[in-house]
Design an enzyme around this catalytic site. Sequence first.
Site, mmCIF file in Angstrom:
data_model
loop_
_atom_site.group_PDB
_atom_site.id
_atom_site.type_symbol
_atom_site.label_atom_id
_atom_site.label_comp_id
_atom_site.label_asym_id
_atom_site.label_seq_id
_atom_site.Cartn_x
_atom_site.Cartn_y
_atom_site.Cartn_z
ATOM 1 N N ASN A 105 24.170 -14.336 7.960
ATOM 2 C CA ASN A 105 23.051 -14.188 7.037
ATOM 3 C C ASN A 105 22.057 -13.145 7.534
ATOM 4 O O ASN A 105 21.392 -12.490 6.738
ATOM 5 C CB ASN A 105 22.381 -15.532 6.792
ATOM 6 C CG ASN A 105 23.174 -16.321 5.768
ATOM 7 O OD1 ASN A 105 23.234 -15.929 4.620
ATOM 8 N ND2 ASN A 105 23.834 -17.376 6.204
ATOM 9 N N GLN A 112 18.334 -6.557 3.256
ATOM 10 C CA GLN A 112 17.526 -6.784 2.046
ATOM 11 C C GLN A 112 16.033 -6.647 2.353
ATOM 12 O O GLN A 112 15.264 -6.163 1.512
ATOM 13 C CB GLN A 112 17.869 -8.135 1.427
ATOM 14 C CG GLN A 112 19.305 -8.125 0.870
ATOM 15 C CD GLN A 112 19.693 -9.373 0.121
ATOM 16 O OE1 GLN A 112 18.913 -10.320 -0.001
ATOM 17 N NE2 GLN A 112 20.916 -9.388 -0.389
ATOM 18 N N ASP A 159 12.986 -29.977 -2.449
ATOM 19 C CA ASP A 159 12.731 -31.176 -1.640
ATOM 20 C C ASP A 159 11.492 -31.909 -2.162
ATOM 21 O O ASP A 159 11.473 -33.136 -2.259
ATOM 22 C CB ASP A 159 12.536 -30.775 -0.181
ATOM 23 C CG ASP A 159 13.665 -29.878 0.303
ATOM 24 O OD1 ASP A 159 14.822 -30.324 0.277
ATOM 25 O OD2 ASP A 159 13.386 -28.716 0.666
ATOM 26 N N HIS A 187 13.560 -26.424 5.544
ATOM 27 C CA HIS A 187 14.431 -26.914 4.461
ATOM 28 C C HIS A 187 15.775 -27.277 5.093
ATOM 29 O O HIS A 187 16.719 -26.507 5.077
ATOM 30 C CB HIS A 187 14.615 -25.857 3.383
ATOM 31 C CG HIS A 187 15.698 -26.246 2.414
ATOM 32 N ND1 HIS A 187 15.589 -27.316 1.575
ATOM 33 C CD2 HIS A 187 16.929 -25.727 2.194
ATOM 34 C CE1 HIS A 187 16.709 -27.444 0.868
ATOM 35 N NE2 HIS A 187 17.536 -26.490 1.235
HETATM 36 P P1 NAI Z 1 27.256 -19.617 -4.624
HETATM 37 O O1 NAI Z 1 28.203 -19.443 -3.459
HETATM 38 O O2 NAI Z 1 27.749 -20.193 -5.904
HETATM 39 O O3 NAI Z 1 26.609 -18.196 -4.957
HETATM 40 C C1 NAI Z 1 26.122 -17.329 -3.996
HETATM 41 C C2 NAI Z 1 26.344 -15.930 -4.487
HETATM 42 O O4 NAI Z 1 25.737 -15.029 -3.555
HETATM 43 C C3 NAI Z 1 27.826 -15.539 -4.596
HETATM 44 O O5 NAI Z 1 28.095 -15.105 -5.912
HETATM 45 C C4 NAI Z 1 27.954 -14.406 -3.591
HETATM 46 O O6 NAI Z 1 28.866 -13.411 -4.007
HETATM 47 C C5 NAI Z 1 26.531 -13.877 -3.526
HETATM 48 N N1 NAI Z 1 26.241 -13.102 -2.325
HETATM 49 C C6 NAI Z 1 26.699 -13.280 -1.065
HETATM 50 N N2 NAI Z 1 26.226 -12.324 -0.264
HETATM 51 C C7 NAI Z 1 25.450 -11.522 -1.003
HETATM 52 C C8 NAI Z 1 24.708 -10.349 -0.725
HETATM 53 N N3 NAI Z 1 24.712 -9.787 0.494
HETATM 54 N N4 NAI Z 1 24.017 -9.776 -1.739
HETATM 55 C C9 NAI Z 1 24.048 -10.319 -2.976
HETATM 56 N N5 NAI Z 1 24.753 -11.408 -3.304
HETATM 57 C C10 NAI Z 1 25.440 -12.013 -2.329
HETATM 58 O O7 NAI Z 1 26.036 -20.434 -4.039
HETATM 59 P P2 NAI Z 1 24.872 -21.199 -4.842
HETATM 60 O O8 NAI Z 1 25.297 -22.576 -5.087
HETATM 61 O O9 NAI Z 1 24.412 -20.351 -5.974
HETATM 62 O O10 NAI Z 1 23.751 -21.256 -3.706
HETATM 63 C C11 NAI Z 1 23.135 -20.083 -3.226
HETATM 64 C C12 NAI Z 1 22.367 -20.367 -1.946
HETATM 65 O O11 NAI Z 1 21.293 -21.261 -2.204
HETATM 66 C C13 NAI Z 1 23.193 -21.017 -0.843
HETATM 67 O O12 NAI Z 1 22.834 -20.424 0.400
HETATM 68 C C14 NAI Z 1 22.744 -22.457 -0.865
HETATM 69 O O13 NAI Z 1 22.915 -23.083 0.391
HETATM 70 C C15 NAI Z 1 21.290 -22.277 -1.211
HETATM 71 N N6 NAI Z 1 20.599 -23.465 -1.743
HETATM 72 C C16 NAI Z 1 19.291 -23.632 -1.383
HETATM 73 C C17 NAI Z 1 18.559 -24.690 -1.854
HETATM 74 C C18 NAI Z 1 17.124 -24.859 -1.446
HETATM 75 O O14 NAI Z 1 16.517 -25.846 -1.847
HETATM 76 N N7 NAI Z 1 16.511 -23.952 -0.694
HETATM 77 C C19 NAI Z 1 19.161 -25.688 -2.728
HETATM 78 C C20 NAI Z 1 20.527 -25.406 -3.094
HETATM 79 C C21 NAI Z 1 21.213 -24.312 -2.604
#
Ligand code: NAI
Length: 328
Positions: A105, A112, A159, A187
Amino acid sequence: NTTPVKVAVTGAAGQIGYSLLFRIASGDLLGRDTPVQLRLLEITPALKALEGVVMELDDCAFPTLAGVEIGDDPNTIFDGANIALLVGARPRAKGMERGDLLEANGAIFTGQGKALNDHAADDVRITVTGNPANTNALIAMSNAPDIPRERFSALTRLDHNRALAQLAAKAGVTVSDISKMTIWGNHSATQYPDIFHAEIGGRSAAEVVDDQDWLENTFIPTVAKRGAAIIEARGSSSAASAASATIDHTRDWLQGSPEGSWLSMAVPSDGSYGVAEGLISSFPVTTSGGEVSIVQGLEIDDFSRGKIDASVAELEEERQAVTELGLI
Ligand code: NAI
């Protein structure tokens, strides 16, 4: 106001993106009178899927949606962005250690951060949802020296909302009867949802509930482990609720927090409540005119102190790890 607000979203073809984009485009973030331009970032292999999402956005014929740009270069996508929602991240793969996750990450959020620094609008506000959200925000902030630090935040509103729902169910009230909920720290599973300052209809929530066993053994673990429970039940991680919380967080940042209450946001610490300066840690905050203020002067008892310190210690370890990796 007819100049569209430019909202950049990363990871736009992912699960959260699939909920989030339609909410933004329909006016839930900035209101139905403010046109928005979406600027969507994905990795190259996901651009085709993203084109499909854009076809669906077109097909909604949202009156507030003034245009959509997509691409795989943050320098182009962040150009002129007024709001950046950093959702895309590398998920933890099987066998990956925490250090590997931070490193994977780190590569994303250093790049970014620099791209935002060089191309975003002067008024940019940045919300990091992608995990590990607090430390990803720290990495982006540290790589964007020209952007004021207080423009960076990480999401703990999900949360916060989970804590409101659990407390409302326990007390037999609705979420709108509750004010002054707080999430402290990271988080992650160490986060501390604090009801000692929360109020239900103006009375202390801890006194209304009056059940320390429930607080320690049900409420805190239920809120902290809710993400895992959703994966267990749904087969994939929380997406619509995470998108909704991302909207709540960013909308309230811009439009202001409710009178007489506060919100939870992970923001750069100024040393308040003994949280080491510069860590992106969740605090009780109020917002006004796009500025965030950490609520001051709350009394922290020994129970709460221990919980806050444990979560902040985890943030310190993460900061140490990304420092050693040369990411900040
Ligand atoms: P997902 O895997 O469905 O989507 C993530 C997307 O990010 C993918 O389409 C991927 O191709 C893209 N991606 C990866 N690297 C990238 C980059 N360098 N530049 C642009 N796009 C990139 O995951 P989802 O379910 O949408 O979750 C996204 C994130 O949010 C995860 O890290 C998850 O752990 C986090 N999350 C955070 C929460 C919070 O409360 N803070 C709650 C739920 C999820």
